[in-house]
Design a protein around this motif. Structure first.
Motif, PDB file in Angstrom:
ATOM      1  N   ARG A  28     -11.858   5.170  -0.134  1.00 39.76           N
ATOM      2  CA  ARG A  28     -11.501   6.234   0.803  1.00 39.76           C
ATOM      3  C   ARG A  28     -12.742   7.057   1.094  1.00 39.76           C
ATOM      4  O   ARG A  28     -13.645   7.153   0.285  1.00 39.76           O
ATOM      5  N   MET A  54       3.051   3.727  -5.098  1.00 39.67           N
ATOM      6  CA  MET A  54       2.222   4.685  -5.816  1.00 39.67           C
ATOM      7  C   MET A  54       1.329   3.995  -6.842  1.00 39.67           C
ATOM      8  O   MET A  54       0.209   4.430  -7.100  1.00 39.67           O
ATOM      9  N   LEU A 103      -2.594   4.306 -10.998  1.00 46.06           N
ATOM     10  CA  LEU A 103      -2.366   4.955  -9.717  1.00 46.06           C
ATOM     11  C   LEU A 103      -3.261   4.338  -8.655  1.00 46.06           C
ATOM     12  O   LEU A 103      -4.471   4.206  -8.845  1.00 46.06           O
ATOM     13  N   ARG A 104      -2.673   3.954  -7.555  1.00 50.63           N
ATOM     14  CA  ARG A 104      -3.412   3.351  -6.442  1.00 50.63           C
ATOM     15  C   ARG A 104      -4.482   4.305  -5.925  1.00 50.63           C
ATOM     16  O   ARG A 104      -5.615   3.925  -5.684  1.00 50.63           O
ATOM     17  N   GLN A 105      -4.145   5.583  -5.791  1.00 51.01           N
ATOM     18  CA  GLN A 105      -5.077   6.571  -5.259  1.00 51.01           C
ATOM     19  C   GLN A 105      -6.303   6.706  -6.164  1.00 51.01           C
ATOM     20  O   GLN A 105      -7.426   6.831  -5.681  1.00 51.01           O
ATOM     21  N   HIS A 106      -6.099   6.652  -7.477  1.00 49.17           N
ATOM     22  CA  HIS A 106      -7.224   6.770  -8.415  1.00 49.17           C
ATOM     23  C   HIS A 106      -8.183   5.588  -8.253  1.00 49.17           C
ATOM     24  O   HIS A 106      -9.402   5.769  -8.231  1.00 49.17           O
ATOM     25  N   GLU A 128      -8.630   3.768  -5.600  1.00 52.24           N
ATOM     26  CA  GLU A 128      -9.319   3.917  -4.318  1.00 52.24           C
ATOM     27  C   GLU A 128     -10.443   4.941  -4.415  1.00 52.24           C
ATOM     28  O   GLU A 128     -11.517   4.752  -3.849  1.00 52.24           O
ATOM     29  N   GLN A 129     -10.227   6.022  -5.168  1.00 47.01           N
ATOM     30  CA  GLN A 129     -11.261   7.032  -5.326  1.00 47.01           C
ATOM     31  C   GLN A 129     -12.422   6.507  -6.173  1.00 47.01           C
ATOM     32  O   GLN A 129     -13.581   6.679  -5.827  1.00 47.01           O
ATOM     33  N   GLN A 173     -13.434  13.015  -0.157  1.00 42.07           N
ATOM     34  CA  GLN A 173     -12.535  14.076   0.256  1.00 42.07           C
ATOM     35  C   GLN A 173     -13.246  15.424   0.323  1.00 42.07           C
ATOM     36  O   GLN A 173     -12.740  16.353   0.909  1.00 42.07           O
ATOM     37  N   THR A 233       0.810  -1.206   0.000  1.00 44.71           N
ATOM     38  CA  THR A 233       0.000   0.000   0.000  1.00 44.71           C
ATOM     39  C   THR A 233       0.842   1.254   0.000  1.00 44.71           C
ATOM     40  O   THR A 233       0.326   2.332  -0.221  1.00 44.71           O
TER      41      THR A 233
END
Length: 111
Positions: free
Chosen positions: A95, A43, A84-87, A89-90, A98, A40
């Motif tokens: 998550r 990136m 991208l991991r963050q993308h 998750e969004q 935000q 995790t």
């Protein structure tokens, strides 16, 4: 019994070897939970995570599945798919949104 005796069983104590701290051999694979928590920090999604997400092993099939899910991705010059991991998750709602915050912001112009 002597050490050369076939009936003699020796218990091996942990030997110190030339491995660097944290280095793992093939026979000492980490459990899935440990691999996930370690990954995790990356990136980008790892290869096995990408396969699990898309259900596909071939790169072009992975890209097709990601497009169908609305997940943005790029193809590296070597042909690998990166995400991208963050993308992810969004998009998948992993998550907390935000835009919402528990912080109260006063409206100073209302006085």
């Amino acid at each position: 019994m002597s050490q050369g005796d076939p009936g003699c069983t020796q218990t091996e104590s942990p030997a110190f070897d030339n491995r660097r701290p944290g280095e793992v051999t093939v026979n000492e694979r980490l459990p899935l939970d440990t691999r996930y928590s370690r990954s995790t920090t990356s990136m980008f999604l790892l290869e096995d995570e990408l396969q699990q997400l898309t259900g596909r092993r071939q790169r072009h099939s992975q890209a097709r599945a990601l497009r169908a899910m609305g997940i943005e991705h790029k193809m590296r010059p070597d042909g690998r798919v990166i995400v991208l991991r963050q993308h992810v998750e969004q998009v998948l709602g992993m998550r907390a949104s935000q835009g919402k915050s528990d912080e109260v912001i006063p409206n100073w112009g209302a006085a």
